[in-house]
Design an enzyme around this catalytic site. Structure first.
Site, PDB file in Angstrom:
ATOM      1  N   CYS A  59      -9.477   3.254  -4.044  1.00 29.42           N
ATOM      2  CA  CYS A  59      -8.651   4.389  -5.904  1.00 29.42           C
ATOM      3  C   CYS A  59      -9.150   3.109  -6.875  1.00 29.42           C
ATOM      4  CB  CYS A  59      -7.655   4.768  -5.409  1.00 29.42           C
ATOM      5  SG  CYS A  59      -6.603   4.053  -4.737  1.00 29.42           S
ATOM      6  N   HIS A  95      -1.332   2.956 -10.037  1.00 28.17           N
ATOM      7  CA  HIS A  95      -1.672   1.651  -9.044  1.00 28.17           C
ATOM      8  C   HIS A  95      -2.217   0.276  -9.320  1.00 28.17           C
ATOM      9  CE1 HIS A  95      -2.667   1.403  -4.225  1.00 28.17           C
ATOM     10  NE2 HIS A  95      -1.860   0.818  -4.286  1.00 28.17           N
TER      11      HIS A  95
END
Length: 549
Positions: free
Chosen positions: A36, A100
């Site tokens: 990701c 993130h």
């Protein structure tokens, strides 16, 4: 996964996203990274992940790579995001959802061009409650404009992300154009969805993953996503045949996939709400939409690790059938469903096989004619495409250069390709790597699923990566390996330490974090236990002495 969305052949109902695809451009040969954060870093900058500072994710980072150039796990100086570029042009830059791309407050979106942001610093979090989803994180680290914050009680991630974006649009200058970045948590673990959406898929997956894999393979051929007759990637060696499960486990695993489809359906529903809002305020016809996924299906399981089960019991989670997908349910699909969902590709998230990096890409906007594009495209191409589309000025000379390419020649029909057949395209994340050149691809998958060896495949004849051509075409293999070595040197790819295993590294990093977090408490507890034990010994000695006296 490539085929998760309805218009790509998936089972979930995604009418709102499908409608955008039907009025825009649908890419069929688009690649991301297998994890990701590297994908999001490339998406937002147009640069290879190693140049951004987010070469991989911190959860799998070996100690040998900590702090090395490209491996800071946050954007490095000189890296400009799409938001940086657009804000300098007078755009409102807004973001709500998963970030993130750094864990410190100073590394949140407000430091990288976003005017307003509600961002999750972690790799994931619960979709119903304000809490962590794995022991690696003590909580769900949400930040608003760089300040640690909390979630409302009435929270569901997909709904909240859209609501927050709408509130930002309403609170900022409507005369200015805007960038709205909505990175959803769907369909990351824990897989969770409202009951009304889950009910729509009852029974859909009762036939099991072996059947679903074949169904998607057949639909992929019918839709032209792979050539007719292309072989299907095999199930991994460790995969369980559906028939080997008990009837109870079959029902449980089928229900988990129902929730997975429902979570995607719910996300699409809220995407539709956002589209309707833009229509209401008169911005829909002037908005460019980019819809994609950051990697292949998630193979992780939550029912085979004793330490994770213990942590779940302490944090109000369960993996059972009752209330599956609701509050307290830690939903997942596991490696077999992930393999089936990734069909016609091989493997899944974490790996640079087709199942891990071939993803959907839809671009819709003013002036585009509905079409399907078979030409190669990479995640690094998104930012330069958007900058080209709006006529952005050149980047400051002090910024790091973009490595991706504008896809505008494809969108306008001015060209059939932006990558020539003799130009390589490469991806690497934590040892899992791929390079494309002409009809060929080399890929390397590391343990625990792979063996770290390079393999050569013909992507036209064998998109499922079923037949290694290394022995038959050694010259082609060597040519691609040389191209990969050049890529690795130019981008600053670090070799993985000897014996590296991503699953083991996750456990090591998680244990290290927990030790640092709880070492004082553990130390005090140990002192109390030692003092208590010493007291018992003294008491015992005293009793012995008195008995002898």
């Amino acid at each position: 996964a490539l085929m998760d969305l309805g218009i790509y052949g998936g089972e979930a109902e995604t009418p709102n996203i499908d409608a955008l695809a039907e009025t825009g451009v649908m890419f069929t040969q688009y690649r991301t990274s297998p994890l990701c954060s590297p994908t999001r870093a490339m998406l937002l900058t147009g640069m290879d992940n190693h140049l951004t500072g987010v070469a991989t994710i911190p959860e799998v980072l070996p100690k040998e790579h900590v702090g090395q150039p490209g491996y800071r796990m946050a954007f490095e100086p000189g890296v400009l995001t799409l938001a940086d570029r657009l804000r300098s042009m007078g755009y409102r830059t807004l973001m709500s959802g998963k970030w993130h791309l750094g864990e410190e407050a100073s590394e949140m979106p407000q430091a990288h061009g976003f005017d307003r942001s509600f961002a999750l610093a972690a790799s994931g979090a619960d979709n119903w409650e304000d809490k962590s989803y794995i022991p690696y994180y003590v909580d769900a680290p949400w930040f608003e404009d760089g300040v640690k914050t909390s979630l409302p009680e009435d929270f569901y991630s997909s709904r909240f992300i859209v609501d927050k974006m709408i509130s930002y649009l309403e609170a900022t200058d409507s005369e200015k154009p805007f960038l709205a970045y909505l990175p959803f948590q769907a369909i990351h673990i824990p897989v969770q969805a409202p009951e009304a959406f889950i009910e729509k898929y009852q029974g859909r997956y009762d036939a099991g993953w072996d059947v679903l894999r074949e169904e998607r393979h057949q639909r992929a051929q019918a839709l032209g996503l792979v050539t007719e007759g292309a072989p299907l990637a095999p199930m991994p060696d460790h995969a369980r045949p559906w028939a080997s499960l008990s009837p109870e486990d079959q029902r449980l695993y089928a229900a988990r996939m129902e929730v997975n489809a429902a979570m995607m359906d719910a996300m699409d529903h809220h995407v539709g709400r956002f589209v309707d809002y833009l229509s209401t305020i008169g911005e829909l016809d002037r908005t460019i939409f980019v819809i994609t996924s950051d990697n292949g299906p998630e193979p992780s399981r939550g029912d085979m690790d004793a330490s994770l089960s213990f942590w779940m019991s302490l944090n109000g989670y369960h993996v059972g059938l009752e209330g599956l997908g609701g509050v307290g349910s830690w939903g997942f699909i596991g490696p077999e469903w992930a393999t089936a969902a990734a069909a016609p590709g091989a493997l899944f998230k974490f790996y640079a096989t087709e199942g891990g990096i071939r993803a959907p890409l839809i671009i819709s906007g003013p002036g585009l004619s509905p079409q399907r594009i078979e030409a190669a495209a990479m995640v690094t191409d998104i930012t330069p495409t958007l900058l080209d589309w709006i006529g952005a000025p050149p980047a400051p000379e002090t910024s790091r250069p973009i490595t991706g390419r504008s896809l505008m020649p494809l969108l306008t029909g001015a060209a059939d390709a932006v990558y020539a057949p003799d130009e390589p395209r490469a991806i690497e994340v934590s040892g899992n790597a791929a390079l494309y050149l002409g009809d060929y691809k080399i890929t390397r998958s590391i343990p625990p699923v792979g063996d770290g060896q390079w393999r050569l495949f013909n992507m036209v004849e064998d998109p499922g990566e079923t037949r290694d051509l290394s022995a038959e075409a050694p010259e082609a293999l060597e040519e691609l390996l040389v191209a990969y070595d050049q890529y690795a040197e130019e981008m600053g790819v670090l070799e993985m330490p000897a014996g590296y295993d991503s699953t083991r590294q996750i456990m090591l990093n998680m244990t290290d974090r927990m030790w640092k977090r709880y070492r004082v408490w553990i130390g005090l507890t140990a002192l109390v236990l030692i003092a208590g034990l010493f007291g018992l010994i003294r008491l015992g000695v005293g009793l012995v002495r008195r008995s002898r006296g």
